[in-house]
Design an enzyme around this catalytic site. Structure first.
Site, PDB file in Angstrom:
ATOM      1  N   HIS A  20     -19.390  -0.273   3.475  1.00 32.98           N
ATOM      2  CA  HIS A  20     -17.909   0.064   4.042  1.00 32.98           C
ATOM      3  C   HIS A  20     -17.113  -0.459   3.207  1.00 32.98           C
ATOM      4  O   HIS A  20     -15.711  -0.152   3.333  1.00 32.98           O
ATOM      5  CB  HIS A  20     -17.841  -0.111   5.333  1.00 32.98           C
ATOM      6  CG  HIS A  20     -17.011   0.882   6.258  1.00 32.98           C
ATOM      7  ND1 HIS A  20     -17.111   0.755   7.325  1.00 32.98           N
ATOM      8  CD2 HIS A  20     -16.241   1.978   5.807  1.00 32.98           C
ATOM      9  CE1 HIS A  20     -16.288   1.947   7.916  1.00 32.98           C
ATOM     10  NE2 HIS A  20     -15.799   2.463   6.853  1.00 32.98           N
TER      11      HIS A  20
ATOM     12  N   ASP B  44     -16.871   2.304  14.255  1.00 32.88           N
ATOM     13  CA  ASP B  44     -17.551   1.202  13.852  1.00 32.88           C
ATOM     14  C   ASP B  44     -17.774   0.064  14.769  1.00 32.88           C
ATOM     15  O   ASP B  44     -17.020   0.151  15.895  1.00 32.88           O
ATOM     16  CB  ASP B  44     -16.652   0.392  12.748  1.00 32.88           C
ATOM     17  CG  ASP B  44     -17.618  -0.389  11.542  1.00 32.88           C
ATOM     18  OD1 ASP B  44     -18.597  -0.829  11.908  1.00 32.88           O
ATOM     19  OD2 ASP B  44     -17.049  -0.257  10.240  1.00 32.88           O
TER      20      ASP B  44
ATOM     21  N   HIS C 139     -18.051  -2.873  13.980  1.00 31.02           N
ATOM     22  CA  HIS C 139     -17.367  -4.308  13.376  1.00 31.02           C
ATOM     23  C   HIS C 139     -15.804  -3.730  12.969  1.00 31.02           C
ATOM     24  O   HIS C 139     -15.601  -2.434  12.429  1.00 31.02           O
ATOM     25  CB  HIS C 139     -18.087  -4.733  12.175  1.00 31.02           C
ATOM     26  CG  HIS C 139     -19.564  -4.811  12.428  1.00 31.02           C
ATOM     27  ND1 HIS C 139     -20.381  -3.671  12.024  1.00 31.02           N
ATOM     28  CD2 HIS C 139     -20.236  -5.670  12.660  1.00 31.02           C
ATOM     29  CE1 HIS C 139     -21.587  -3.999  12.070  1.00 31.02           C
ATOM     30  NE2 HIS C 139     -21.493  -5.317  12.756  1.00 31.02           N
TER      31      HIS C 139
ATOM     32  N   ASP D 152     -14.217  -4.882  10.120  1.00 35.07           N
ATOM     33  CA  ASP D 152     -13.988  -4.775   8.986  1.00 35.07           C
ATOM     34  C   ASP D 152     -12.642  -5.179   8.508  1.00 35.07           C
ATOM     35  O   ASP D 152     -12.013  -4.825   7.404  1.00 35.07           O
ATOM     36  CB  ASP D 152     -14.420  -3.398   8.442  1.00 35.07           C
ATOM     37  CG  ASP D 152     -15.840  -3.391   8.304  1.00 35.07           C
ATOM     38  OD1 ASP D 152     -16.804  -4.101   9.009  1.00 35.07           O
ATOM     39  OD2 ASP D 152     -16.358  -2.151   8.227  1.00 35.07           O
TER      40      ASP D 152
ATOM     41  N   HIS E 130     -17.888  -5.832   2.385  1.00 34.66           N
ATOM     42  CA  HIS E 130     -18.004  -4.788   3.607  1.00 34.66           C
ATOM     43  C   HIS E 130     -17.525  -5.084   4.828  1.00 34.66           C
ATOM     44  O   HIS E 130     -17.412  -4.443   5.603  1.00 34.66           O
ATOM     45  CB  HIS E 130     -19.214  -4.166   3.485  1.00 34.66           C
ATOM     46  CG  HIS E 130     -20.538  -5.207   4.025  1.00 34.66           C
ATOM     47  ND1 HIS E 130     -20.500  -5.513   5.288  1.00 34.66           N
ATOM     48  CD2 HIS E 130     -21.467  -5.779   3.152  1.00 34.66           C
ATOM     49  CE1 HIS E 130     -21.487  -6.363   5.351  1.00 34.66           C
ATOM     50  NE2 HIS E 130     -22.379  -6.530   4.219  1.00 34.66           N
TER      51      HIS E 130
ATOM     52  N   ASP F  54     -18.551   4.638  10.119  1.00 30.98           N
ATOM     53  CA  ASP F  54     -19.719   3.528   9.638  1.00 30.98           C
ATOM     54  C   ASP F  54     -20.696   4.101  10.920  1.00 30.98           C
ATOM     55  O   ASP F  54     -20.548   4.038  12.031  1.00 30.98           O
ATOM     56  CB  ASP F  54     -19.342   2.247   9.905  1.00 30.98           C
ATOM     57  CG  ASP F  54     -20.437   1.345   9.550  1.00 30.98           C
ATOM     58  OD1 ASP F  54     -21.703   1.661   9.644  1.00 30.98           O
ATOM     59  OD2 ASP F  54     -20.062   0.132   8.972  1.00 30.98           O
TER      60      ASP F  54
ATOM     61  N   ASP G  43     -23.341   2.811  11.874  1.00 35.52           N
ATOM     62  CA  ASP G  43     -23.678   1.628  12.762  1.00 35.52           C
ATOM     63  C   ASP G  43     -22.695   1.563  14.253  1.00 35.52           C
ATOM     64  O   ASP G  43     -22.975   1.002  15.021  1.00 35.52           O
ATOM     65  CB  ASP G  43     -23.687   0.171  12.210  1.00 35.52           C
ATOM     66  CG  ASP G  43     -22.482  -0.625  11.788  1.00 35.52           C
ATOM     67  OD1 ASP G  43     -21.577  -0.197  12.387  1.00 35.52           O
ATOM     68  OD2 ASP G  43     -22.470  -1.396  10.741  1.00 35.52           O
TER      69      ASP G  43
ATOM     70  N   GLU H 235     -22.568   3.632   5.226  1.00 32.89           N
ATOM     71  CA  GLU H 235     -23.690   2.681   5.712  1.00 32.89           C
ATOM     72  C   GLU H 235     -24.954   3.429   6.360  1.00 32.89           C
ATOM     73  O   GLU H 235     -25.821   2.841   6.868  1.00 32.89           O
ATOM     74  CB  GLU H 235     -23.370   1.684   6.878  1.00 32.89           C
ATOM     75  CG  GLU H 235     -22.181   0.838   6.274  1.00 32.89           C
ATOM     76  CD  GLU H 235     -22.419  -0.414   5.601  1.00 32.89           C
ATOM     77  OE1 GLU H 235     -23.573  -0.536   5.353  1.00 32.89           O
ATOM     78  OE2 GLU H 235     -21.574  -1.101   5.189  1.00 32.89           O
TER      79      GLU H 235
END
Length: 279
Positions: free
Chosen positions: A58, A81, A83, A85, A98, A189, A191, A234
């Protein structure tokens, strides 16, 4: 769906002797790669097309969003996401870039981001009010502080559970484009989704968005008519423990991408629905 043009793969050579900067790993390699991505995205947007970028980790979003902003400086971002980030190089526990891309892009954070080798080309292009997060569930303490201090709008998985994805998307679109129509950049992302539907990724986190919730996000963004760029990041088939996991993740990503471009779950393409004359 309209025609598709392949702008080819980008190759990112690893630079020799790319020493860490403080705790930031591979700064010159990643900085050069993101600059190459930015230039490519700018060229696509100059042609008037919706730009799809498939990554890659990312950190590449530094490039996709900066490159998009060169052509559409009024853009806004939906960031899906697990996360945030948004660690700065000073707050990052790992030093992995990332986990830091958003901090390079937010104007209000620029006094917190040192001059990192490889990133001198980056000019912050977003204000804190220009981005909305969806799906957060693994956020570092420094990131929590940044999100709260800057008042960045975010929806954790707890929020999604409480409000439903329908309400989250209504609020997101009202917040970003309700008063002023402007280009939307989706940075997705994989994830952000639950590992049960996208296991082959670098940092999976249980308790994520369902397949249906992910598809609802992409459908609603397509329906605005404002979706201008899409990152699908990702997706890493080599991280699948079995061939099934790898194929499942790739197919999930492909379906999210197709949804961004108008493929509806009723089997019709939104741009080509035929209603017969029943009289």
């Amino acid at each position: 769906m309209s025609d598709v043009e392949d702008y080819n793969d980008l190759n990112f050579p690893e630079l020799p002797s790319d020493e860490p900067f403080q705790n930031v790993k591979n700064p010159r390699t990643v900085g050069q790669a993101t600059q190459k991505v930015a230039n490519a995205v700018t060229e696509v947007k100059k042609s008037g097309r919706v730009c799809l970028t498939i990554g890659g980790d990312h950190s590449l979003a530094v490039g996709t969003i900066a490159g998009h902003a060169k052509v559409h400086p009024d853009l806004c971002v939906v960031w899906v996401d697990a996360h945030a980030d948004i660690n700065t190089p000073m707050t990052s526990p790992s030093g992995n870039l990332h986990g830091q891309p958003v901090s390079f892009l937010i104007k209000e954070l620029q006094n917190k981001v040192p001059d990192i080798p490889g990133f001198s080309w980056v000019k912050p292009c977003l204000s804190a009010k220009d981005i909305v997060y969806i799906g957060l569930r693994d956020v570092d303490p420094g990131e929590h502080f940044i999100l709260k201090t800057l008042g960045i709008k975010s929806y954790s998985m707890s929020d999604v559970d409480k409000l439903t994805i329908n309400k989250v998307m209504k609020e997101t679109l009202e917040y970003l484009v309700g008063k002023k129509k402007r280009p939307i950049h989706l940075s997705f992302d994989i994830d952000g989704l639950d590992p049960s539907v996208a296991p082959a990724t670098g940092t999976p986190v249980p308790g994520g968005l369902t397949y249906r919730e992910g598809m609802y996000i992409t459908e609603q963004l397509y329906n605005t008519g404002l979706l201008s760029a899409v990152d699908m990041m990702e997706v890493n088939p080599s991280n699948g423990e079995t061939e099934r996991e790898s194929k499942l993740t790739v197919n999930t990503a492909l379906n999210m991408i197709l949804s961004c471009f108008g493929k509806a779950r009723d089997g019709f393409h939104a741009s080509s629905v035929f209603i017969p004359d029943l009289i």
